[in-house]
Design a protein around this motif. Structure first.
Motif, short mmCIF file in Angstrom:
data_model
loop_
_atom_site.label_atom_id
_atom_site.label_comp_id
_atom_site.label_asym_id
_atom_site.label_seq_id
_atom_site.Cartn_x
_atom_site.Cartn_y
_atom_site.Cartn_z
N GLU A 263 0.90 103.23 26.25
CA GLU A 263 -0.47 103.73 25.96
C GLU A 263 -1.01 103.27 24.61
OE1 GLU A 263 0.65 108.28 24.60
OE2 GLU A 263 -0.36 107.89 26.51
N ARG A 264 -0.15 102.67 23.80
CA ARG A 264 -0.65 102.12 22.53
C ARG A 264 -0.72 100.59 22.57
NH1 ARG A 264 -0.01 105.48 17.30
NH2 ARG A 264 -0.93 107.40 18.05
N SER A 265 -0.73 100.04 23.76
CA SER A 265 -0.84 98.57 23.89
C SER A 265 -2.30 98.15 24.00
CB SER A 265 -0.12 98.08 25.15
OG SER A 265 1.23 98.47 25.13
N VAL A 266 -2.64 97.10 23.26
CA VAL A 266 -4.01 96.54 23.29
C VAL A 266 -3.87 95.09 23.74
CG1 VAL A 266 -6.10 96.07 21.95
CG2 VAL A 266 -4.61 98.00 21.32
N VAL A 282 -3.45 101.06 34.26
CA VAL A 282 -3.86 102.47 34.33
C VAL A 282 -2.63 103.37 34.19
CG1 VAL A 282 -4.88 104.25 35.80
CG2 VAL A 282 -5.88 101.95 35.74
N GLN A 283 -1.58 103.02 34.90
CA GLN A 283 -0.38 103.85 34.89
C GLN A 283 0.24 103.92 33.50
OE1 GLN A 283 2.84 102.73 37.40
NE2 GLN A 283 3.53 104.89 37.44
N SER A 284 0.18 102.81 32.79
CA SER A 284 0.81 102.77 31.46
C SER A 284 -0.09 103.35 30.38
CB SER A 284 1.14 101.31 31.09
OG SER A 284 -0.06 100.59 30.96
N GLY A 285 -1.39 103.41 30.65
CA GLY A 285 -2.34 103.85 29.62
C GLY A 285 -2.72 102.75 28.65
N ALA A 286 -2.25 101.52 28.90
CA ALA A 286 -2.61 100.39 28.02
C ALA A 286 -4.08 100.04 28.20
CB ALA A 286 -1.74 99.18 28.36
N GLN A 287 -4.67 99.44 27.17
CA GLN A 287 -6.09 99.10 27.26
C GLN A 287 -6.30 97.59 27.22
OE1 GLN A 287 -8.60 99.39 23.63
NE2 GLN A 287 -6.82 100.42 22.74
N VAL A 288 -7.40 97.19 27.82
CA VAL A 288 -7.85 95.81 27.66
C VAL A 288 -8.96 95.77 26.62
CG1 VAL A 288 -9.19 93.98 28.79
CG2 VAL A 288 -7.14 94.88 29.88
N GLY A 359 -15.28 105.18 22.97
CA GLY A 359 -14.40 104.63 24.02
C GLY A 359 -13.20 103.92 23.43
N ALA A 360 -13.45 103.13 22.39
CA ALA A 360 -12.34 102.42 21.73
C ALA A 360 -11.41 103.43 21.05
CB ALA A 360 -12.89 101.43 20.70
N ALA A 361 -12.00 104.44 20.42
CA ALA A 361 -11.18 105.47 19.76
C ALA A 361 -10.28 106.17 20.77
CB ALA A 361 -12.09 106.47 19.06
N LEU A 364 -7.43 104.05 21.85
CA LEU A 364 -6.41 103.90 20.80
C LEU A 364 -5.71 105.23 20.49
CD1 LEU A 364 -8.45 101.65 18.32
CD2 LEU A 364 -6.40 100.94 19.60
N GLY A 365 -6.11 106.31 21.16
CA GLY A 365 -5.52 107.62 20.87
C GLY A 365 -6.00 108.16 19.53
N LEU A 366 -7.22 107.76 19.12
CA LEU A 366 -7.72 108.14 17.79
C LEU A 366 -9.05 108.88 17.86
CD1 LEU A 366 -6.91 104.81 15.88
CD2 LEU A 366 -5.66 106.98 15.73
N VAL A 367 -9.28 109.55 18.98
CA VAL A 367 -10.60 110.16 19.15
C VAL A 367 -10.82 111.33 18.17
CG1 VAL A 367 -10.13 111.88 20.96
CG2 VAL A 367 -12.28 110.57 20.99
#
Ligand code: GUN
Ligand code: ZN
Length: 434
Positions: A263-266, A282-288, A359-361, A364-367
């Motif tokens: 989930e912290r992968s960009v 989606v399953q991993s929570g990684a973002q594009v 959305g980016a926050a 990144l888990g930084l909302v």
């Protein structure tokens, strides 16, 4: 430089309370508070109110200006400012011809320090107050960037680039040395003030399977680490990866198999993904990190934004300079709009601006920290002129309705519109008066 404990900014406040729907020009997630006061105390957002605060709050009047959360650029290369706008190549030739020679110069501490300062000041001058950044393979380039980020009080996520093959000799590391460098940098910078460490795999072709395994092990050992890399950007690159990693189902799967998808992968680009890849993301929570100006400039392809949303993927906006041609998030959003138009889709200003703020926050888990004017968030704030010339002023005057106004602003504005920027409540930039 402003260093008040508390102050109030007056202007037209825009942020988001959630994710706007695709294609919706009127959306409940848009929080529009024109002619309001934004209260800042000890570097954080203390509240928003329509009436001026009492005299204990020093006032800064930005009446008639647009106030947004500072932008978040989730994928950009610090050493590539000097190769921006290089002629004539697609990704793999572009790396060889322009990018690798430029990055080789960053072994020098003076080049790295001066370059990091110039780069972060340029980001801020474009209204970007948080970023996920690639330096170079050299440890000093990451140190210089962390130090420059700390001096500016920025939310900065970076890490030494890992690359131990398929690159010039002066840009290669080795598994053992790279691991020691990463561990040292993590110990010294990760979680210090607003800095975060990202395990930084350049892309699958430039790391041996052993190095990828080492990078995955670092992530597994500490779930608070970020990971950044490139994926499925260019068709020749995708074919190359398929040849190098025949055991993997797809390019994305090369990363998934070694524990680099979390989930912290960009992951930058993600143009040539299939449905199974989207499901794995989606399953991993990684973002594009979508990089529109880069994708157009390098002729990489047209990103399937609606499909990514429908799958439920986390997604954010990125400049990818120097593949990208501008650090300006607005310029990138305009390119994103054009990419979607070529695909028969329409990108609203709301979906666009959300992808570079809340959305980016969120991705990144930084909302809780960045991307909005929620009370308690850090006071990373940009004040923008609505118009910067007679053409944009006339367009702005003709706009009816909020979306039309913001959409025209998104298409016509750039760094020249930035009036003021604050990071953690500190004035860090003051631009033109219009
Ligand atoms: N893939 C591997 N390295 C790079 C880079 O520096 N820029 C882009 N756009 N893609 C890459
Ligand atoms: Zn990139």
């Amino acid at each position: 430089m402003l260093a008040m404990n508390r102050f109030a900014l007056h202007g037209d406040l825009l942020d988001f309370t959630g994710a706007p729907a695709w294609g919706s020009t009127e959306d409940a997630a848009v929080r529009w508070r024109p002619d309001h006061w934004l209260l800042v105390e000890n570097g954080r957002i203390a509240g928003v109110q329509p009436e001026p605060p009492d005299a204990s709050w020093p006032r800064i009047d930005h009446a008639g200006k647009l106030i947004l959360p500072g932008f978040i650029d989730t994928h950009v290369h610090c050493p590539q400012l000097e190769v921006i706008a290089s002629y004539g190549t697609e990704l793999l030739d572009w790396l060889k011809t322009y990018t690798f020679p430029a990055e080789a110069r960053w072994h020098d501490a003076e080049v790295a320090r001066a370059g990091a300062a110039r780069f972060l000041d340029a980001l801020i001058a474009h209204g970007t107050t948080s970023a996920v950044v690639f330096p170079t393979v050299h440890k000093i380039s990451a140190e210089a960037l962390f130090e420059a980020g700390r001096e500016r009080g920025m939310r900065l996520i970076t890490g030494k680039v890992l690359m131990d093959r398929h690159a010039p000799e002066n840009l290669r590391d080795d598994v053992k040395g790279a691991q020691a460098d990463c561990e040292d940098l993590i110990r010294r910078f990760h979680g210090v003030e607003r800095l975060g460490y990202a395990v930084t795999v350049r892309f699958a072709p430039t790391s041996t399977p052993e190095q990828l395994a080492m990078a995955g092990a670092l992530c597994k050992a500490d779930a608070s680490l970020y990971m950044q890399t490139h994926v499925a950007e260019n068709r020749d690159e995708v074919r190359w990866v398929a040849g190098l990693f025949p055991e993997a189902r797809s390019y994305l799967d090369v990363y998934a198999r070694v524990g680099l998808l979390h989930e912290r992968s960009v992951l930058a680009h993600g143009i040539w993904l299939d449905e199974d890849d989207r499901a794995a993301l989606v399953q991993s929570g990684a973002q594009v990190a979508h990089c529109p100006s880069s994708n157009l400039f390098l002729g990489s392809g047209l990103f399937a934004w609606r499909e990514a949303r429908e799958a439920g993927m986390a997604l954010s906006m990125a400049s990818d300079v120097g593949g990208g041609t501008s650090l300006s998030i607005q310029r990138n959003l305009l390119d994103a709009y054009k990419i979607q138009a070529l695909r028969g889709e329409r990108l609203t200003a709301w979906v666009g601006l959300h992808s570079a703020t809340r959305g980016a926050a969120q991705a990144l888990g930084l909302v809780q920290e960045i991307g909005s004017f929620d009370a308690g968030c850090m006071a990373d704030i940009c004040v923008w002129n609505w118009a910067s010339c007679s053409v944009s002023a006339a367009r702005e005057a003709a706009a009816s309705g909020l979306h039309e106004r913001l959409f025209a602003w998104m298409c016509l504005s750039d760094a020249g519109n930035l009036h003021a920027a604050y990071i953690a409540g500190r004035a860090v930039h003051s631009g033109s008066e219009r």
